[in-house]
Design an enzyme around this catalytic site. Structure first.
Site, short mmCIF file in Angstrom:
data_model
loop_
_atom_site.label_atom_id
_atom_site.label_comp_id
_atom_site.label_asym_id
_atom_site.label_seq_id
_atom_site.Cartn_x
_atom_site.Cartn_y
_atom_site.Cartn_z
N LYS A 1 -40.51 97.93 -23.01
CA LYS A 1 -39.76 98.27 -22.11
C LYS A 1 -39.39 99.91 -22.43
CE LYS A 1 -35.26 99.40 -21.84
NZ LYS A 1 -35.44 100.36 -21.27
N GLY B 1 -35.06 104.72 -31.16
CA GLY B 1 -33.84 105.35 -30.12
C GLY B 1 -32.68 105.67 -31.01
N SER B 2 -31.57 105.45 -30.40
CA SER B 2 -30.31 105.76 -31.06
C SER B 2 -29.80 105.12 -32.09
CB SER B 2 -29.15 106.22 -30.16
OG SER B 2 -28.92 104.88 -29.49
N GLY C 1 -29.43 100.69 -32.01
CA GLY C 1 -30.33 100.27 -33.13
C GLY C 1 -29.50 99.04 -33.89
N CYS D 1 -36.99 113.09 -32.77
CA CYS D 1 -36.31 112.48 -33.84
C CYS D 1 -36.13 113.21 -35.21
CB CYS D 1 -36.59 111.12 -33.88
SG CYS D 1 -38.06 110.72 -34.10
N GLU E 1 -26.37 114.17 -34.30
CA GLU E 1 -27.66 114.47 -33.57
C GLU E 1 -27.37 114.84 -32.24
OE1 GLU E 1 -30.60 111.18 -32.85
OE2 GLU E 1 -32.11 112.39 -33.81
P1 ADP Z 1 -30.27 107.20 -25.75
O1 ADP Z 1 -28.90 107.10 -25.64
O2 ADP Z 1 -30.84 108.52 -26.62
O3 ADP Z 1 -30.90 107.09 -24.52
P2 ADP Z 1 -30.68 104.73 -26.35
O4 ADP Z 1 -31.10 104.10 -27.85
O5 ADP Z 1 -29.81 104.15 -25.55
O6 ADP Z 1 -31.04 106.19 -26.44
O7 ADP Z 1 -32.16 104.46 -25.69
C1 ADP Z 1 -33.67 103.96 -26.30
C2 ADP Z 1 -34.11 102.72 -25.47
O8 ADP Z 1 -33.17 101.70 -25.74
C3 ADP Z 1 -34.12 102.98 -24.21
O9 ADP Z 1 -35.55 102.31 -23.67
C4 ADP Z 1 -32.75 102.28 -23.50
O10 ADP Z 1 -32.98 101.67 -22.35
C5 ADP Z 1 -32.87 101.10 -24.67
N1 ADP Z 1 -31.37 100.47 -24.46
C6 ADP Z 1 -30.07 101.04 -24.18
N2 ADP Z 1 -29.07 100.29 -24.56
C7 ADP Z 1 -29.93 99.15 -25.00
C8 ADP Z 1 -29.10 98.03 -25.56
N3 ADP Z 1 -27.81 97.49 -25.39
N4 ADP Z 1 -29.97 96.99 -25.96
C9 ADP Z 1 -31.32 97.18 -26.23
N5 ADP Z 1 -31.92 98.29 -25.72
C10 ADP Z 1 -31.18 99.35 -25.16
#
Ligand code: ADP
Length: 499
Positions: free
Chosen positions: A196, A249-250, A254, A306, A403
């Protein structure tokens, strides 16, 4: 600071423009077929340089996640994939890397259009992606089991086997590279997978899906779902049919993924999360190299990295000199159309990030920090912010602890080696760090004491597939790459045989 005029919303190469013009919005790759979302929904991806729409992609939902899991499961359990010798998997990965090389310029241009990174940076990152696929192609045939020191009358051995279906969720900062870092190990170890990409940068993942098909991977081995976190990412994290979730990701997302695993099937989880990496300059450093790399350390991909060195610790006696030099270097960046090779910094990747970074300009000023460079946006279309050097920062301030994910560095003075390490480690993160000094003992002492998964000595941003990558503390869980990469993508099986 040089600012060039607004960019057109067009690709430079006819091949990329034709791909953009001709592609359909059926961007879900499920079981070897490109299909629309079951809901029929689509969403638009935007060029962050111009704020114009680049194209529509399918907006997947939970029912598409179910379909992708079923396809990946079928491909894992029957069909040609589980019958393949490791050497055949290696050959397919080499095919893919070769196709990526043939299409390097197009992939880079697409990345620049969708993400906003400069074309030179995009080419370098596509090259990193290609190298990582070659690395895993070579590593496929290095996944050995072992024989145990069995008692007489037994022959016991340990097998390494694929996990099953791997879900991979990636962010928007280096989309193609992040995708390759997940695809390489997942497929090398014999798993099938679902990728994804982030909602704001889906295009290179779609192109990669085409190349994976062209490379000859059997249907269902690689599946692609474009869409949003709550509708695609969360259902993946909660899915009983997914055996492992690898995420970049964030920290907040996570944590949610780890909780989802705990609540459902205890799927294996690898997390590569954020950072607030200390970059430490001692007075005996090669200052020219330290300044140039410190700038790259916080401004590459407009700071959306990151491992960015966003806390710059400088020994108090040379702090003002470093701030002046860094301010001059930041001000000399050329911002504008990232497809123009003369541009050295592009826009932020999306509107949400643009707003977030701007909010930190205000946070920093309210906390009493002084923006020696930047601290403001550019008056032009696109998500452009100026590279920002904050002086007068204390490590406890929000701009030094949170961050930001933009081209913003906080310069913090330190007194001695002990103080540098103490302040450097005073963060919830632990992804990367750097130390600049000509003193060999000091370099190794600091490298040992800093709590980070990667430490650079007299360099910054170097990565190599032979080196493990990941975070201490809240920067992550598990590692990518390195000699033990397969431990995160295989199960260990103990086999007891009575002779
Ligand atoms: P940012 O806030 O910097 O976009 P995210 O961690 O939200 O960082 O995004 C990284 C990835 O995680 C993206 O592909 C996003 O669509 C996905 N993502 C966002 N929310 C969720 C969630 N609740 N569960 C799983 N994946 C998610």
């Amino acid at each position: 600071m040089t600012v060039t005029t607004a960019a057109p919303n067009q690709a430079r190469s006819p091949k990329v423009q034709a791909w953009l013009d001709d592609r359909s919005s059926d961007s879900l790759l499920i079981g070897g077929r490109w299909v629309p979302a079951k809901s029929g929904k689509t969403f638009e991806t935007v060029n962050p340089t111009t704020e114009q729409v680049l194209g529509a992609v399918a907006e997947a939902g939970p029912e598409d996640v179910d379909a992708a899991v079923a396809a990946a499961r079928a491909a894992f359990e029957s069909g040609p994939w589980p019958q393949m010798a490791p050497g055949e998997r290696a050959r397919l990965l080499r095919n893919l890397a070769g196709l990526m090389e043939e299409n390097l310029d197009e992939l880079a241009e697409l990345e620049t259009l969708d993400n906003g990174m400069t074309i030179g940076t995009a080419q370098a990152f596509v090259q990193v992606a290609i190298e990582s696929i070659y690395y895993y192609a070579g590593a496929v045939q290095q996944v050995f089991g072992s024989t145990a020191p069995s008692a007489p009358g037994n022959f016991n051995y340990i097998l390494r086997q694929p996990l099953g279906v791997v879900g991979a969720i990636i962010p928007w900062n280096a989309p193609l590279t992040a995708a390759s870092w997940k695809i390489g190990p997942a497929l090398a170890a014999g798993n099938t997978m679902i990728l994804k990409p982030a909602e704001s940068t889906p295009l290179t993942a779609i192109r990669l899906g085409e190349l994976i098909t062209e490379a000859g991977f059997p249907p269902g081995v690689f599946n692609l779902l474009t869409g949003f976190g709550p509708e695609v990412g969360a259902p993946m994290a909660n899915h009983y049919g997914i055996n492992k979730l690898t995420f970049t990701g964030s920290v907040g997302t996570g944590r949610g993924i780890l909780e989802a695993s705990a609540r459902t099937n205890l799927k294996r989880v690898t997390l590569e999360l954020g950072g607030k990496s200390p970059n430490i300059i001692f007075p005996d450093a090669d200052m020219d190299a330290a300044i140039a790399n410190s700038l790259a350390g916080f401004a590459t991909i407009t700071g959306q990295v990151c491992v960015a060195g966003t806390r710059l610790f400088v020994q108090r006696d040379v702090k003002d000199e470093v701030v002046d030099a860094l301010t001059g270097a930041a001000d000399s960046l050329t911002m504008g159309d990232p497809l123009d090779p003369a541009t050295t910094m592009g826009p932020l990747a999306n509107k949400a990030q643009f707003e977030r970074v701007q909010s930190y300009f205000e946070v920093g000023k309210a906390e009493g920090a002084v923006a020696k460079a930047g601290g403001e946006t550019l008056d032009r279309p696109g998500y452009f912010v100026r590279p920002t050097v904050f002086d007068g920062v204390e490590n406890s301030m929000r701009i030094a602890q949170e961050e930001i994910f933009g081209p913003v560095v906080s310069v913090i003075p330190f007194s001695d080696e002990y103080d540098a390490v103490l302040q450097g480690n005073d963060t919830t993160y632990g992804l990367a760090a750097a130390v600049w000094t000509r003193d060999v003992s000091r370099a190794h002492t600091v490298a040992r004491q800093i709590q980070a998964g990667t430490v650079w000595i007299n360099t910054y941003l170097q990565l190599d597939p032979t080196m493990p990558f990941g975070g201490f503390k809240e920067s992550g869980l598990g590692r990518e790459f390195g000699p033990d990469w397969y431990q995160h993508f295989t199960e260990e099986k103990a086999v007891f045989l009575k002779l």
